[in-house]
Write an enzyme that holds these catalytic residues in place. Structure first.
Site, PDB file in Angstrom:
ATOM      1  N   ASP A 165     -35.479  19.886   7.612  1.00 14.83           N
ATOM      2  CA  ASP A 165     -35.787  18.534   7.145  1.00 14.83           C
ATOM      3  C   ASP A 165     -36.051  17.644   8.369  1.00 14.83           C
ATOM      4  OD1 ASP A 165     -36.061  16.429   5.370  1.00 14.83           O
ATOM      5  OD2 ASP A 165     -33.918  16.153   5.045  1.00 14.83           O
ATOM      6  N   GLU A 210     -40.802  15.638  11.018  1.00 15.18           N
ATOM      7  CA  GLU A 210     -42.139  15.054  11.230  1.00 15.18           C
ATOM      8  C   GLU A 210     -42.477  14.843  12.727  1.00 15.18           C
ATOM      9  OE1 GLU A 210     -40.820  14.910   7.374  1.00 15.18           O
ATOM     10  OE2 GLU A 210     -39.822  13.873   9.023  1.00 15.18           O
ATOM     11  N   ASP A 245     -38.977  12.593  -0.345  1.00  6.28           N
ATOM     12  CA  ASP A 245     -38.063  11.657  -1.005  1.00  6.28           C
ATOM     13  C   ASP A 245     -38.734  10.846  -2.109  1.00  6.28           C
ATOM     14  OD1 ASP A 245     -36.245  12.613   0.777  1.00  6.28           O
ATOM     15  OD2 ASP A 245     -36.374  10.918   2.151  1.00  6.28           O
TER      16      ASP A 245
END
Length: 728
Positions: free
Chosen positions: A326, A329, A402
């Site tokens: 997770d 990015e 999300d």
């Protein structure tokens, strides 16, 4: 130099952030004109419609991986992943553009009609003109080189193969990962994990994997366990293993600055972190507080990282533990746009701006490699990543990040997943129920029903959300969710076969209608229903208190059957279908054979020996064809030792036969085909015989339903791995 600095070309301010452009101002771009096309698709990931919009009067589509919590709907801003692949389609012709660039990229789209002149053939005839669509696509990237591939098709399936030649195909998932995943930020401790696991059994809902978010670690130090809450993680995993279930833990790319944390001190000493522009380790803030970021673009770092997953190194990890990447990015709290500054420096002196969209791709690559290596190359990995790029399909699964517990997010998840599938990544899904907020029970039920017919199926919720294990909403809702999850488990033979096709032939698992019906204009903008493989049409219910949904049944020459009731749909075209809360409309296409299991088990591993049933849906010629792929579900033996079984079922002239598609497959199973249901069988048969290869003939027990024209054959006990035929 003076004047240029005035223009802000060598440095740029972004709020309080200063971006120093060491190599000066750069950008590359190319314009393409697509003649005759006004339908363009692709370039995930955006919270947007399936059909790409004209951007001439607004923002361009942006490809720049960012951690955007609760992303807005109908926004061109890039979210967690980027695949710079655009598809253009017109009746019976598809083309593609793959713009291979991992820096910040903008895509401008302008669709218009232009006049096309047809010269006159004779003096007497006047020149004609007609309006023809034209789409201009402009790609602009901040840096890099012009590296672009034109994919010529001519069909969508050709494009998928061409793209796969460049970027690879979908990894074949281990079978358990196609089951249902239960996740939350966070399951508190070992007791909580045990209680949730027991809850699924008590309520008779199948599931395969329970997940642990960041709170399971010792102070957000990945590869560790909270000593209070998880005192004996190995024992907890043994408990799950006995239940034939798995565990997934989160492993993020940021590393807590703490000299006593081995991962940090080793990486620091070896120089494995991304540097700032002054050559110091880049420091940002993330979950653990002050953090450094591993430089996954460096092959040496990837190898070292993969080694951290070895059982002896990752304390208390076992072979039922898999991984979730997770925040990759990468997410940097307090950073510009919550990510790493562009002038940070990677391996070989590449600036972050050049490789930004590849950061998560490389973390997932290293993680998958680590899971393969810990099993000495024997076992398939499972890694879910939030950030992705072209080719991420080779390393596992992605999800849409999300999302929010609102109807509009359920609705937009369909085009988002279709777009990701189109870009080569079949193994994708959206958080069931919505990550942020609390879904009303009806929304949660509808989301389970949709997720059950999508490739990656995981319920997930935020720390602030109320608990939402599927049995917490009253008996009626529990029952409906149980039915949806069981439908998923029964469908797994079909789904696994589709993933084998994705793996070997680059065919997407979840398909926009136009991909299956490339000549039918009315399908080109449909995004509220989709095909799962070539055989199932799925129309999730995305409106509150819906009493009917409007389903488009493509083609006058197609026949469609209700997947659960077997009845033929009498009308063609756009049809209003009544719905109740019990389930969502799913239809089987005439001309297909779908392999299913006869019943669902507690998890995929409990179902290995469960018999099969075949649903044979006849087309206008009373024919049907389908496939079944079987292997051990977890190892690479299908590849190295030909341990697989690939069968074909054909119904023709009232004979259903089972034959081998790939004779090199060596896998053996004691599983049998127990039941066959033939949909759209015109009349009551007089008798039915089943004969196996060795000439043994036996009469088959059958029932025929006049109302639905469904013929059911029972107690067949025909070997899955043998040739046989049934004559009606």
């Amino acid at each position: 130099q003076e004047k240029q600095e005035d223009l802000g070309l060598w440095q740029e301010k972004f709020g309080s952030f200063l971006d120093i452009k060491a190599h000066g101002p750069t950008s590359v771009g190319v314009d393409f004109s697509l003649h005759g096309y006004d339908h363009v698709y692709g370039i995930p990931q955006h919270t947007e419609t399936l059909l790409l919009k004209n951007t001439s009067d607004g923002d361009a589509y942006r490809l720049y991986n960012l951690d955007i919590f609760g992303h807005k709907i109908h926004d061109k801003i890039g979210i967690y992943g980027s695949v710079p692949l655009l598809l253009a389609h017109k009746p019976n012709r598809t083309s593609g553009i793959f713009w291979l660039n991992s820096s910040e990229t903008l895509v401008d789209i302008s669709t218009k009609a232009v006049a096309e002149h047809t010269p006159s053939r004779s003096a007497a005839e006047t020149a004609k003109q007609r309006a023809v669509p034209l789409t201009d696509v402009r790609w602009m990237s901040e840096s890099g080189i012009i590296d672009v591939f034109l994919l010529m098709g001519p069909t969508a399936f050709d494009i998928f193969k061409q793209f796969a030649q460049l970027t690879g195909t979908q990894a074949l998932p281990p079978l358990f990962s196609l089951g249902y995943h239960q996740c939350r930020w966070n399951y508190e401790d070992e007791q909580d994990v045990k209680a949730v696991d027991a809850g699924f059994d008590a309520h008779d809902i199948p599931y395969d994997v329970i997940w642990l978010d960041i709170e399971h670690t010792d102070g957000k130090r990945y590869f560790t366990w909270d000593k209070q809450k998880f005192q004996n993680p190995r024992k907890m995993q043994e408990h799950l293993r006995k239940k034939k279930r798995k565990l997934v833990v989160i492993v993020d790319p940021h590393i807590k600055v703490d000299p006593s944390y081995t991962i940090y001190s080793q990486a620091k000493e070896k120089g494995y972190f991304v540097k700032d522009r002054n050559g110091q380790d880049f420091e940002g803030v993330c979950w653990p507080g002050s953090s450094c970021y591993l430089d996954f673009t460096n092959p040496e770092v990837r190898k070292w990282y993969a080694d951290q997953f070895a059982f002896k190194t990752y304390k208390a990890s076992t072979n039922i533990l898999f991984v979730w990447n997770d925040m990759n990015e990468p997410s940097v709290f307090k950073g510009a746009e919550l990510t790493m500054q562009k002038d940070a420096v990677h391996y070989n002196n590449w600036e972050h701006r050049e490789v930004h969209n590849l950061y998560g791709f490389y973390q997932q690559m290293a993680t998958a490699e680590g899971l393969i290596r810990r099993s000495s190359g024997k076992e398939r990995p499972f890694v879910l990543t939030r950030s992705f790029f072209a080719g991420s399909q080779k390393y596992g699964a992605v999800w849409t990040g999300d999302n929010t517990a609102e109807w509009s997010y359920l609705k937009i998840s369909i085009p988002m997943l279709l777009t990701i599938n189109m870009a080569g990544i079949s193994f994708c899904g959206a958080d069931v129920g919505g990550f942020i907020g609390d879904p009303e029970p009806e929304l949660l039920v509808r989301w389970y029903q949709a997720g059950a017919y999508q490739p990656f199926f995981r319920g997930h919720s935020n720390m602030e959300s109320k608990r939402r294990e599927p049995w917490l909403f009253g008996e009626k809702n529990t029952q409906i969710i149980r039915r949806a999850v069981r439908e998923r488990y029964v469908l797994l033979p079909y789904l696994y076969t589709l993933f084998y096709r994705a793996h070997t032939a680059a065919e997407p698992v979840m398909r926009s209608l136009w991909i299956e019906f490339p000549g039918k204009m009315e399908t080109f903008d449909v995004e509220n229903e989709y095909m799962l493989g070539n055989a199932l049409l799925v129309h999730p219910v995305t409106e509150k208190e819906a009493k009917t949904v409007t389903v488009l049944f493509p083609g006058p020459e197609e026949i469609w059957y209700d997947f659960r009731k077997f009845k033929r749909i009498e009308d063609a075209g756009t049809v209003k279908i009544p719905v109740t809360l019990e389930n969502i409309p799913v239809f089987q296409r005439g001309g297909t054979v779908i392999p299913l299991k006869t019943t669902a088990g507690k998890s995929t591993e409990w179902m290995i020996d469960t018999p099969y049933e075949l649903h044979v849906a006849l087309d206008t010629e009373a024919c049907a064809i389908g496939e079944l792929y079987v292997d051990d579900g977890h190892s690479f033996q299908y590849l190295h030792k030909k341990q697989f079984l690939y069968r074909k079922f054909t119904f023709h002239k009232n004979v259903l036969s089972s034959s081998c598609v790939d004779g090199s497959g060596q896998y053996h199973t004691t599983c049998v085909v127990e039941r066959v249901i033939v949909l759209g069988f015109g009349r009551q048969p007089t008798f039915v015989t089943a004969s196996s290869k060795d000439g043994k003939k036996k009469e088959a027990v059958f029932t025929y339903d006049m109302k639905s024209s469904a013929l059911t054959l029972e107690n067949l006990a025909l070997s899955v791995d043998a040739d046989w035929e049934i004559c009606i």
